[in-house]
Design an enzyme around this catalytic site. Structure first.
Site, PDB file in Angstrom:
ATOM      1  N   ARG A 284     -12.717  -8.707   8.663  1.00  0.00           N
ATOM      2  CA  ARG A 284     -11.936  -9.878   8.284  1.00  0.00           C
ATOM      3  C   ARG A 284     -11.640 -10.820   9.785  1.00  0.00           C
ATOM      4  O   ARG A 284     -11.853 -11.925   9.550  1.00  0.00           O
ATOM      5  CB  ARG A 284     -10.750  -9.742   7.612  1.00  0.00           C
ATOM      6  CG  ARG A 284     -10.852  -9.162   6.131  1.00  0.00           C
ATOM      7  CD  ARG A 284      -9.732  -8.762   5.726  1.00  0.00           C
ATOM      8  NE  ARG A 284      -9.705  -8.496   4.221  1.00  0.00           N
ATOM      9  CZ  ARG A 284      -9.006  -7.318   3.532  1.00  0.00           C
ATOM     10  NH1 ARG A 284      -7.988  -6.932   4.154  1.00  0.00           N
ATOM     11  NH2 ARG A 284      -9.115  -7.279   2.380  1.00  0.00           N
TER      12      ARG A 284
ATOM     13  N   ARG B 276       0.828  -1.074  -0.084  1.00  0.00           N
ATOM     14  CA  ARG B 276       0.014   0.106   0.076  1.00  0.00           C
ATOM     15  C   ARG B 276       0.856   1.246  -0.060  1.00  0.00           C
ATOM     16  O   ARG B 276       0.549   2.379  -0.647  1.00  0.00           O
ATOM     17  CB  ARG B 276      -0.958   0.037   1.252  1.00  0.00           C
ATOM     18  CG  ARG B 276      -1.882  -1.292   1.140  1.00  0.00           C
ATOM     19  CD  ARG B 276      -2.928  -1.193   2.402  1.00  0.00           C
ATOM     20  NE  ARG B 276      -3.799  -2.175   2.523  1.00  0.00           N
ATOM     21  CZ  ARG B 276      -3.707  -3.171   3.121  1.00  0.00           C
ATOM     22  NH1 ARG B 276      -2.595  -3.437   3.894  1.00  0.00           N
ATOM     23  NH2 ARG B 276      -4.637  -4.402   3.255  1.00  0.00           N
TER      24      ARG B 276
ATOM     25  N   ASP C 137     -10.157  -4.650   7.868  1.00  0.00           N
ATOM     26  CA  ASP C 137      -9.334  -5.821   8.631  1.00  0.00           C
ATOM     27  C   ASP C 137     -10.162  -6.289   9.898  1.00  0.00           C
ATOM     28  O   ASP C 137      -9.942  -7.501   9.858  1.00  0.00           O
ATOM     29  CB  ASP C 137      -8.147  -5.018   8.895  1.00  0.00           C
ATOM     30  CG  ASP C 137      -7.562  -4.089   7.897  1.00  0.00           C
ATOM     31  OD1 ASP C 137      -6.910  -4.705   7.120  1.00  0.00           O
ATOM     32  OD2 ASP C 137      -7.932  -2.984   7.713  1.00  0.00           O
TER      33      ASP C 137
ATOM     34  N   HIS D  50      -3.474   0.714   8.495  1.00  0.00           N
ATOM     35  CA  HIS D  50      -4.025  -0.137   7.567  1.00  0.00           C
ATOM     36  C   HIS D  50      -3.118  -0.653   6.479  1.00  0.00           C
ATOM     37  O   HIS D  50      -2.706  -0.296   5.440  1.00  0.00           O
ATOM     38  CB  HIS D  50      -5.107   0.545   6.826  1.00  0.00           C
ATOM     39  CG  HIS D  50      -5.840  -0.439   5.597  1.00  0.00           C
ATOM     40  ND1 HIS D  50      -6.384  -1.643   5.871  1.00  0.00           N
ATOM     41  CD2 HIS D  50      -6.006   0.014   4.320  1.00  0.00           C
ATOM     42  CE1 HIS D  50      -6.967  -1.976   4.687  1.00  0.00           C
ATOM     43  NE2 HIS D  50      -6.751  -1.294   3.859  1.00  0.00           N
TER      44      HIS D  50
END
Length: 299
Positions: A147, A84, A144, A171
């Protein structure tokens, strides 16, 4: 308004269309105006069977003036093998340009940043916009954490909505699970799941995005649904606890952390007690974010 009608922006719009929401008007804008128009047309075809009526249209930054929320998804896509933070220089320039144009309209709503690297771009949006920090939030580790709850639920045989657990920090690769306060019905998950299994779950949650990107090229359904959760929380003033990315004045960064979200945007960051090990991990994550910020503050 959703800025960017690529996979993520379109998935957010589609998720809105398929939920009961207080959103009454949705404006889609993209550098590729034809794509925004096509998405608006395609989505509008589903209104006859959708649970909520939403006026959907393509527009421009000029329409931002009267919007309550501006969702930023525009930016370069994360490619297989790319982290990212590899996106930071490209997307920092894009974000500054968009925010400047939106603010020029007199926009006084809330920015919700989804584009990656999201924490860094949230900070940059705050600095560029000049808005109070509570009116600029990022999607944080909401996806997240979703998840995480799903993985835990599969392990112990309980519905994910009954799991109270959060991923926090960046993140990205330095995020981690706040196991010390994770529970189901008040029962500590540390007592229910072995240390080995907890580490396996945490590693999977941290790396699943890479697994998805390797297989299909992008992640967008999960973040689409999670972004709608944040949007509804704001517009309905639900004051739910979500691990959005918010400004942390102790570290001068934006990072994912449990916070109360409502009509004003960020109501307040919470202060769950971290263990010594969690404190070290959080500081490492903050250091990662600070290093990334150094790359973009003068872009």
């Amino acid at each position: 308004m959703i800025v960017g009608t690529g996979n993520v922006g379109a998935s957010i719009a589609f998720a809105l269309l398929n939920q009961c929401t207080s959103v009454k008007e949705l404006i889609l804008t993209d550098l590729n105006t034809a794509d925004a128009e096509g998405e608006a047309m395609d989505l509008s075809d589903a209104l006859a069977v959708a649970p909520s009526w939403i006026k959907i249209q393509a527009g421009s930054y000029a329409d931002a003036k009267t919007c309550d929320i501006c969702v930023l998804t525009a930016g370069a896509n994360q490619k297989p093998g790319e982290t990212r933070t590899d996106l930071v220089q490209k997307n920092a320039k894009i974000t500054k340009s968009i925010v400047s144009e939106v603010m020029a309209t007199g926009f006084q709503g809330i920015f919700l940043v989804v584009a990656n690297p999201m924490d860094t771009l949230s900070y940059l949006t705050w600095k560029t916009s000049g808005l109070p920090a509570e009116k600029v939030i990022g999607s944080g580790t909401v996806l997240d954490s979703a998840r995480l709850r799903f993985c835990i639920a599969e392990k112990i045989g309980v519905h994910p909505k009954s799991i109270h657990a959060y991923q926090i920090g960046e993140h990205g690769d330095s995020e981690f699970t706040l196991w010390s306060s994770a529970n189901v019905g008040g029962e500590s998950l540390i007592d229910l799941i072995s240390a080995k299994q907890r580490q396996e779950i945490e590693d999977y949650v941290r790396n699943e995005a890479y697994e998805i990107i390797e297989r299909k090229g992008a992640t967008h359904y999960g973040i689409g649904a999670c972004t709608v959760q944040i949007i509804n929380c704001i517009l309905k003033n639900e004051r739910r606890v979500l691990s959005v990315s918010s400004y942390d004045d102790c570290t001068d960064t934006y990072n994912g952390f449990p916070a109360v979200v409502g009509r004003e945007g960020l109501i307040r960051r919470l202060t769950p007690k971290l263990t010594e090990d969690e404190g070290i991990k959080f500081q490492k994550s903050v250091n990662t974010l600070k290093n990334t910020l150094k790359e973009v503050l003068n872009v």
